[in-house]
Enzyme design. Structure first.
Site, short mmCIF file in Angstrom:
data_model
loop_
_atom_site.label_atom_id
_atom_site.label_comp_id
_atom_site.label_asym_id
_atom_site.label_seq_id
_atom_site.Cartn_x
_atom_site.Cartn_y
_atom_site.Cartn_z
CD GLU A 1 36.85 38.10 35.24
OE1 GLU A 1 36.42 38.59 36.43
OE2 GLU A 1 37.37 36.96 34.64
CE LYS B 1 10.99 40.58 0.62
NZ LYS B 1 11.94 40.00 1.66
CB SER C 1 20.32 43.51 9.09
OG SER C 1 21.53 43.19 9.22
C1 R5P Z 1 13.59 39.46 8.53
O1 R5P Z 1 13.29 38.45 9.07
C2 R5P Z 1 13.59 40.56 9.28
O2 R5P Z 1 12.10 41.18 9.63
C3 R5P Z 1 13.96 41.82 8.36
O3 R5P Z 1 13.38 42.02 7.27
C4 R5P Z 1 15.25 41.88 7.81
O4 R5P Z 1 16.27 41.42 9.13
C5 R5P Z 1 15.98 42.98 7.29
O5 R5P Z 1 17.20 42.82 7.04
P1 R5P Z 1 18.10 43.92 5.83
O6 R5P Z 1 17.83 45.16 6.45
O7 R5P Z 1 19.47 43.07 5.74
O8 R5P Z 1 17.37 43.68 4.56
#
Ligand code: R5P
Length: 279
Positions: free
Chosen positions: A34, A183, A213
């Site tokens: 905690e 895209k 990410s």
């Molecule tokens: C999406 O909504 C975000 O703006 C980013 O484009 C996304 O999170 C990027 O994800 P990653 O690095 O996995 O392609």
């Protein structure tokens, strides 16, 4: 205005020191895990800086405990600066029975704080869930300043149409051209991407997004720009929520990757501290 820097912003502490009046809070964990906080000082107004990256829940609880402690000490106006707001991507119910997690988080913060400042929120519309004043800050100037020299008279691109405003804000700071990738899904497994209405041949390009990410989006965009003859390719994002291996993946595909220090990572080279101090 007095400042408290939580453990989710310790990586910014040196930059605050000497520039604002810091209340040195004692923050630690009990042996059972905690959190314990204790704040010194007194006054009417205070800003707590606490980013809520991993471990998100600990950083969030700490923000609430700091709020409670500051109210207990008699502070009347509390501002929370949360450079990266955890749970911000969980902004809708996709399956029956789920919460709107960002709403739960904002309401909890709103129990203690009068004002909430975040950077580049995933869905700015969710700010309405905060009961007080809530502001979505832009990192555009900080990103532009960092890449100004490197980019020269290049251009700024967003990886998709939804991120165009972000690229535009950075490009306006630099007085440069901007556009976005389009895209199109051509098969269940293949997505085609192309930059709209700009010639990238021989140009330096900066791709700007809110979050990286896995790095998949940026690597795809960078590879395409290389094929189209771009000179130097730079990648910037506000929040480096890097999955395992993502920094290496993106760095290997571009000339430089830099994100802001909303989350401390090895490539968090763009500081938001000036923006926070000048609030
Ligand atoms: C999406 O909504 C975000 O703006 C980013 O484009 C996304 O999170 C990027 O994800 P990653 O690095 O996995 O392609």
């Amino acid at each position: 205005m007095k400042f408290v820097v939580g453990s989710g912003a310790y990586h910014m502490r040196e930059e605050f020191a000497g520039r604002v009046e810091l209340l040195e809070a004692e923050i630690k964990s009990f042996p059972d895990g905690e959190r314990y906080v204790r704040v010194p000082g007194e006054g009417k107004e205070v800003t707590v800086v606490q980013s809520t990256f991993r471990p998100q829940n600990e950083h969030l609880i700490e923000l609430l405990l700091l709020g409670d402690a500051l109210r207990e000490r008699g502070f009347e106006r509390l501002r929370a600066v949360v450079p990266y707001l955890a749970y911000s991507r969980q902004d809708r119910v996709t399956k029956e029975g789920e919460p709107v997690s960002v709403r739960a988080v904002m309401r909890a913060i709103g129990l203690y704080y009068d004002e909430l400042y975040v950077f580049d929120l995933h869905n700015p519309e969710t700010l309405r869930y905060f009961p007080g004043k809530a502001v979505n800050l832009s990192p555009a100037k900080a990103i532009a300043d960092y890449f100004r020299e490197k980019l020269g008279d290049g251009l700024v691109l967003a990886p998709d149409r939804g991120a165009l405003g972000r690229a535009e804000a950075v490009a306006r700071e630099l007085g440069l051209e901007f556009s976005h990738f389009e895209k199109k899904r051509v098969s269940p497994t293949e997505v085609q991407m192309w930059p709209v209405d700009v010639d990238v041949d021989g140009k330096n390009v900066l791709i700007v997004d809110d979050i990286i990410s896995t790095g998949g989006t940026m690597v795809r965009a960078a590879n395409l720009l290389r094929e189209m003859g771009a000179e130097k390719i730079f990648v910037a994002a506000t929040h480096g929520v890097f999955a395992e291996g993502a920094i290496e993946r993106v760095s290997g595909a571009v000339d430089e990757l830099a994100v802001t220090n909303s989350i401390p990572t090895p490539v968090s080279r763009i500081s938001l501290v000036n923006e926070i101090i000048s609030l």
